[in-house]
Enzyme design. Structure first.
Site, mmCIF file in Angstrom:
data_model
loop_
_atom_site.group_PDB
_atom_site.id
_atom_site.type_symbol
_atom_site.label_atom_id
_atom_site.label_comp_id
_atom_site.label_asym_id
_atom_site.label_seq_id
_atom_site.Cartn_x
_atom_site.Cartn_y
_atom_site.Cartn_z
ATOM 1 N N GLY A 1 0.811 -1.212 0.000
ATOM 2 C CA GLY A 1 0.000 0.000 0.000
ATOM 3 C C GLY A 1 0.842 1.259 0.000
ATOM 4 O O GLY A 1 0.510 2.248 0.656
ATOM 5 N N GLU B 1 3.023 -6.007 -1.827
ATOM 6 C CA GLU B 1 1.990 -5.554 -2.749
ATOM 7 C C GLU B 1 2.051 -4.022 -2.805
ATOM 8 O O GLU B 1 1.445 -3.358 -1.965
ATOM 9 C CB GLU B 1 0.617 -6.035 -2.280
ATOM 10 N N GLY C 1 0.598 -1.839 -4.436
ATOM 11 C CA GLY C 1 -0.665 -1.122 -4.562
ATOM 12 C C GLY C 1 -0.622 -0.064 -5.645
ATOM 13 O O GLY C 1 -0.125 -0.291 -6.744
ATOM 14 N N ARG D 1 -12.847 9.464 -4.768
ATOM 15 C CA ARG D 1 -11.931 9.541 -3.632
ATOM 16 C C ARG D 1 -12.006 10.861 -2.864
ATOM 17 O O ARG D 1 -11.968 10.854 -1.624
ATOM 18 C CB ARG D 1 -10.501 9.257 -4.076
ATOM 19 N N CYS E 1 -25.292 16.203 -8.885
ATOM 20 C CA CYS E 1 -26.194 16.891 -7.959
ATOM 21 C C CYS E 1 -25.843 16.575 -6.515
ATOM 22 O O CYS E 1 -26.647 15.988 -5.767
ATOM 23 C CB CYS E 1 -27.640 16.514 -8.270
#
Length: 467
Positions: free
Chosen positions: A277, A319, A321, A363, A394
């Protein structure tokens, strides 16, 4: 310089509408190399280009909004992690962004692949990716997902609960299959990241707790089940992490658990996955570590802990990411409305509305994630003004870039480019407000390749089978 994203309210303090870290740029036309892919630059006439493709030409051919993905940048970052972590297994995170072409690039650069859903697994297998180099995550894998994984013979399933373990054993018994698994543990590390992407503290949905002995129970059960080969332990402390401080604590606790397992069973497990990550730069406040720096620090941590517990250093995997694909991508939008808004205390914020929004990048609304943006279709000599780039949906929280300085002459029809959009943008996109999702186009050495075509209204209507 901070090592995490600002996670404040949607609306800044009106007496100081911009965050303290944001500085007015000396040259708004300059592209900060830390934020953009390796081939991204401005051409002589001020147009942003990537992979030898001008964004104006890309929009003319493929429409707006649009994601561009720099193939050279992707491959370079994949190789950087592969080489820095030589001797370790590096898993590309399919959840960050995955297509059949991406799976092929990952394969060609010698990385393994992590998936966490039936769709990601199907994409990898359809691309011809070697199942033995695929790992499968997920806190609630269905019988169907597990059956597909086991039948394909994937290299490892990351077991996340005793219920999942029951499903795996039942499938193996019924079909004469054998499962290779790792047990995901929660080492109790509070990663310096947003609450929703910190995954190793106790109060969350992933993994088995080390502190209350759940992890050891799961490991022993896997070890003695004839249908299962227990490969080792998997730990993941979160995402968008900039240094290895948290990994030191996680390594200490997972290596101790490996030692305790050896004492209890007489068997030393061969593998340990420390997760990853690793973070990337979304704005100039972010200072991610390089692959070489991460590798050197993690190697030292693991070597020290193995020596301390008197055990052989296990086979390691990580990993990275978003750190591979995130910086390779940019999002391109067309400006539709520019609206100055007067605030209390004499301050002013300019809202720049574009033709995308939270449907193609959730995000900022979900994590209060910060992004940058630049005027992409031309250079400007105008003074800069503090802007908020917002979408067309909206929702008051439909914000793409909370605060950014843009040229004061930005106007409808201009193009804005947002860097670091390769990960978790298209992959998390939705059809909110019945909005078709943008295409993803790879660029490399002056050529384009459509990875995902633009969705159409006909695509959306085809799903509506009612009358």
């Amino acid at each position: 310089m901070t090592h995490m994203h600002v996670a404040g309210a949607i609306h800044a303090d009106v007496s100081s509408p911009g965050p303290q870290w944001l500085e007015r740029p000396a040259d708004p036309n300059e592209l900060d190399a830390a934020l953009w892919s390796v081939t991204t630059k401005r051409t002589a006439d001020g147009v942003v280009s990537s992979g030898g493709i001008r964004v104006t030409d890309a929009v003319e051919q493929f429409g707006s909004p649009l994601y561009l993905l720099d193939e050279q940048d992707f491959r370079t970052r994949a190789r950087d992690f592969r080489d820095a972590f030589a001797g370790w297994t590096v898993y590309y995170a399919g959840k960050a962004f995955l297509t059949r072409t991406i799976a092929r690039w990952v394969d060609e650069e010698g990385l393994s692949l992590d998936v966490c859903s039936a769709g990601e697994l199907a994409t990898a297998l359809d691309a011809g990716f070697d199942p033995a180099r695929i790992g499968m995550h997920g806190n609630n894998k269905s019988l169907g997902e597990l059956a597909t994984a086991l039948e394909a013979g994937i290299g490892r399933i990351i077991v996340d609960s005793l219920d999942e373990l029951d499903r795996i054993v039942g499938l193996c018994e019924a079909n004469d299959w054998h499962a290779k698994v790792m047990v995901r543990v929660t080492p109790g590390v509070e990663a310096h990241t947003h609450e929703y992407i910190a995954t190793a503290h106790e109060d969350q949905k992933f993994g088995f707790s080390i502190t209350n002995n759940q992890a050891m129970v799961a490991m022993v059960r896997c070890h003695y089940d004839p249908h299962i080969t227990l490969l080792g332990i998997h730990s993941h402390i979160g995402s968008q992490i900039f240094d290895t401080g948290g990994f030191e604590v996680a390594a200490k606790r997972t290596m101790k658990l490996l030692s305790q397992f050896t004492d209890a069973t007489g068997t030393q497990l061969p593998e340990l996955d420390l997760g990853g990550g690793f973070g990337i730069a979304y704005t100039n406040q972010d200072s991610p570590s390089t692959a070489d720096e991460l590798a050197a620090n993690l190697r030292e941590i693991v070597e020290h802990e193995a020596h301390g517990y008197g055990i052989t250093e296990p086979k390691l995997s990580i990993e990275p990411g978003r750190a591979i694909v995130g910086p390779s991508g940019m999002a391109i939008y067309t400006v539709g409305t520019v609206k100055p808004v007067d605030l209390e205390g004499g301050a002013q914020r300019v809202y720049v509305s574009v033709d995308g929004g939270m449907s193609d990048n959730i995000r900022p609304a979900l994590y209060a994630a910060e992004y940058s943006a630049t005027l992409a279709n031309r250079a400007s000599q105008a003074d800069t003004m503090l802007c908020r780039v917002v979408g067309k949906h909206c929702e008051g929280g439909d914000i793409l870039v909370h605060d950014v300085f843009l040229p004061a002459d930005v106007h409808p029809g201009d193009l804005l480019a947002v860097p670091a959009a390769g990960a978790y943008s298209r992959e998390m996109a939705s059809n909110y407000n019945h909005t078709p999702r943008p295409p993803v186009v790879a660029v490399n050495d002056g050529a384009t390749q459509v990875l995902l075509r633009r969705e159409t209204l006909e695509d959306l209507m085809a799903l509506d089978v009612g009358k």
